[in-house]
Design an enzyme around this catalytic site. Structure first.
Site, PDB file in Angstrom:
ATOM      1  N   GLY A 183       0.811  -1.224   0.000  1.00  0.00           N
ATOM      2  CA  GLY A 183       0.000   0.000   0.000  1.00  0.00           C
ATOM      3  C   GLY A 183       0.836   1.263   0.000  1.00  0.00           C
ATOM      4  O   GLY A 183       0.669   2.126  -0.878  1.00  0.00           O
ATOM      5  N   GLN A 215     -12.335   3.619   7.630  1.00  0.00           N
ATOM      6  CA  GLN A 215     -11.064   2.945   7.926  1.00  0.00           C
ATOM      7  C   GLN A 215     -10.010   3.321   6.880  1.00  0.00           C
ATOM      8  O   GLN A 215      -8.866   3.633   7.225  1.00  0.00           O
ATOM      9  CB  GLN A 215     -11.261   1.433   7.972  1.00  0.00           C
ATOM     10  CG  GLN A 215      -9.999   0.666   8.309  1.00  0.00           C
ATOM     11  CD  GLN A 215     -10.229  -0.845   8.336  1.00  0.00           C
ATOM     12  OE1 GLN A 215     -11.321  -1.336   8.116  1.00  0.00           O
ATOM     13  NE2 GLN A 215      -9.167  -1.570   8.606  1.00  0.00           N
ATOM     14  N   TYR A 257      -5.413   6.830   4.816  1.00  0.00           N
ATOM     15  CA  TYR A 257      -4.906   7.923   3.973  1.00  0.00           C
ATOM     16  C   TYR A 257      -4.439   9.100   4.829  1.00  0.00           C
ATOM     17  O   TYR A 257      -3.412   9.713   4.551  1.00  0.00           O
ATOM     18  CB  TYR A 257      -5.970   8.383   2.966  1.00  0.00           C
ATOM     19  CG  TYR A 257      -6.123   7.462   1.777  1.00  0.00           C
ATOM     20  CD1 TYR A 257      -5.088   7.301   0.857  1.00  0.00           C
ATOM     21  CD2 TYR A 257      -7.299   6.760   1.558  1.00  0.00           C
ATOM     22  CE1 TYR A 257      -5.230   6.465  -0.241  1.00  0.00           C
ATOM     23  CE2 TYR A 257      -7.449   5.920   0.467  1.00  0.00           C
ATOM     24  CZ  TYR A 257      -6.411   5.779  -0.435  1.00  0.00           C
ATOM     25  OH  TYR A 257      -6.544   4.954  -1.521  1.00  0.00           O
TER      26      TYR A 257
END
Length: 133
Positions: A59, A90, A95
Protein backbone atom coordinates in the site's frame (compact mmCIF):
# COMPACT_ATOMS: atom_id res chain seq x y z
CA UNK A 1 3.27 -2.91 -9.94
CA UNK A 2 4.56 -6.41 -10.43
CA UNK A 3 6.85 -8.43 -8.22
CA UNK A 4 10.16 -9.56 -9.69
CA UNK A 5 9.99 -13.05 -8.21
CA UNK A 6 6.70 -14.30 -9.59
CA UNK A 7 5.70 -11.67 -12.19
CA UNK A 8 2.26 -11.28 -10.60
CA UNK A 9 0.63 -7.90 -10.41
CA UNK A 10 0.77 -7.01 -6.72
CA UNK A 11 -1.24 -3.80 -7.07
CA UNK A 12 -2.27 -0.95 -9.31
CA UNK A 13 -3.62 2.59 -9.29
CA UNK A 14 -5.26 4.93 -11.77
CA UNK A 15 -5.07 8.70 -11.89
CA UNK A 16 -6.98 11.40 -13.75
CA UNK A 17 -7.40 15.16 -13.78
CA UNK A 18 -9.61 16.85 -11.19
CA UNK A 19 -10.28 20.18 -9.50
CA UNK A 20 -10.91 21.20 -5.94
CA UNK A 21 -12.43 24.43 -4.63
CA UNK A 22 -10.70 26.34 -1.83
CA UNK A 23 -13.79 26.45 0.39
CA UNK A 24 -13.66 22.65 0.76
CA UNK A 25 -10.05 22.59 1.97
CA UNK A 26 -9.10 23.18 5.61
CA UNK A 27 -8.06 26.83 6.05
CA UNK A 28 -4.61 25.90 7.34
CA UNK A 29 -3.88 24.19 4.01
CA UNK A 30 -5.76 26.63 1.76
CA UNK A 31 -3.65 29.54 3.03
CA UNK A 32 -0.53 27.92 1.55
CA UNK A 33 -2.03 27.63 -1.95
CA UNK A 34 -2.65 30.19 -4.71
CA UNK A 35 -5.81 32.26 -4.45
CA UNK A 36 -7.80 30.84 -7.34
CA UNK A 37 -11.47 30.00 -7.81
CA UNK A 38 -10.45 26.33 -8.07
CA UNK A 39 -7.22 24.37 -8.15
CA UNK A 40 -6.14 21.83 -10.68
CA UNK A 41 -5.37 18.52 -9.05
CA UNK A 42 -4.91 14.85 -9.77
CA UNK A 43 -7.44 12.24 -8.64
CA UNK A 44 -6.32 8.84 -7.44
CA UNK A 45 -9.25 6.98 -8.98
CA UNK A 46 -8.62 3.40 -8.06
CA UNK A 47 -5.95 1.70 -6.05
CA UNK A 48 -5.90 -1.95 -5.11
CA UNK A 49 -3.55 -4.61 -3.82
CA UNK A 50 -3.73 -8.34 -4.49
CA UNK A 51 -4.74 -10.08 -1.25
CA UNK A 52 -1.79 -12.45 -1.64
CA UNK A 53 0.46 -9.48 -0.83
CA UNK A 54 -1.31 -8.39 2.36
CA UNK A 55 1.01 -7.12 5.12
CA UNK A 56 3.97 -6.77 2.75
CA UNK A 57 3.95 -2.97 2.60
CA UNK A 58 2.50 -2.77 -0.91
CA UNK A 59 0.00 0.00 0.00
CA UNK A 60 2.60 2.62 0.95
CA UNK A 61 4.65 1.71 -2.14
CA UNK A 62 1.62 2.20 -4.39
CA UNK A 63 0.90 5.53 -2.71
CA UNK A 64 4.52 6.59 -3.24
CA UNK A 65 4.26 5.73 -6.93
CA UNK A 66 0.97 7.63 -7.20
CA UNK A 67 2.61 10.61 -5.47
CA UNK A 68 5.54 10.50 -7.90
CA UNK A 69 3.13 10.38 -10.86
CA UNK A 70 1.05 13.27 -9.46
CA UNK A 71 4.18 15.37 -8.89
CA UNK A 72 5.36 14.70 -12.45
CA UNK A 73 1.98 15.86 -13.74
CA UNK A 74 2.14 18.94 -11.50
CA UNK A 75 5.39 20.01 -13.15
CA UNK A 76 3.58 20.23 -16.48
CA UNK A 77 0.07 21.21 -15.51
CA UNK A 78 0.36 23.28 -12.35
CA UNK A 79 -1.85 20.97 -10.28
CA UNK A 80 -1.48 21.54 -6.56
CA UNK A 81 -2.67 18.30 -4.99
CA UNK A 82 -3.81 14.70 -5.19
CA UNK A 83 -7.40 13.81 -4.26
CA UNK A 84 -8.76 10.40 -3.30
CA UNK A 85 -12.23 9.12 -2.46
CA UNK A 86 -11.90 6.61 0.38
CA UNK A 87 -14.39 3.74 0.33
CA UNK A 88 -14.92 3.88 4.09
CA UNK A 89 -13.78 5.56 7.31
CA UNK A 90 -11.06 2.95 7.93
CA UNK A 91 -9.44 3.71 4.55
CA UNK A 92 -9.88 7.43 5.16
CA UNK A 93 -7.93 7.07 8.41
CA UNK A 94 -5.21 5.13 6.57
CA UNK A 95 -4.91 7.92 3.97
CA UNK A 96 -4.76 10.49 6.77
CA UNK A 97 -1.83 8.56 8.29
CA UNK A 98 -0.03 9.16 4.98
CA UNK A 99 -0.56 12.94 5.11
CA UNK A 100 -3.96 13.39 3.47
CA UNK A 101 -6.54 15.76 4.99
CA UNK A 102 -10.32 15.41 4.73
CA UNK A 103 -12.20 17.89 2.59
CA UNK A 104 -14.53 19.92 4.78
CA UNK A 105 -17.66 19.16 2.77
CA UNK A 106 -16.88 15.49 2.00
CA UNK A 107 -15.14 13.58 4.83
CA UNK A 108 -14.41 10.51 2.67
CA UNK A 109 -12.70 12.66 0.04
CA UNK A 110 -9.15 13.46 1.02
CA UNK A 111 -6.58 15.90 -0.28
CA UNK A 112 -2.78 15.99 -0.08
CA UNK A 113 -0.66 18.88 -1.33
CA UNK A 114 2.39 18.59 -3.54
CA UNK A 115 4.76 19.61 -0.74
CA UNK A 116 3.37 16.88 1.53
CA UNK A 117 3.72 14.31 -1.26
CA UNK A 118 7.33 15.37 -1.88
CA UNK A 119 8.14 15.10 1.83
CA UNK A 120 6.59 11.61 1.95
CA UNK A 121 8.77 10.48 -0.96
CA UNK A 122 11.89 11.78 0.79
CA UNK A 123 10.93 9.88 3.96
CA UNK A 124 10.32 6.68 1.98
CA UNK A 125 13.70 7.02 0.30
CA UNK A 126 15.42 7.67 3.63
CA UNK A 127 13.74 4.62 5.18
CA UNK A 128 14.77 2.46 2.22
CA UNK A 129 18.38 3.61 2.48
CA UNK A 130 18.42 3.03 6.24
CA UNK A 131 17.02 -0.47 5.82
CA UNK A 132 19.81 -1.35 3.36
CA UNK A 133 22.57 -0.44 5.83
Amino acid sequence: MDTAADRRIAGFFTISNATVVPSSVPTKIAKRLPRYESWGSVRLGRMARDDRYEARGIGPILVARAFAAALAIAQRSGSVALIVDAKNEQLAAWYESLGFAQLLDRPLTLFVTNDTMAAYLVRMEDETLSARR
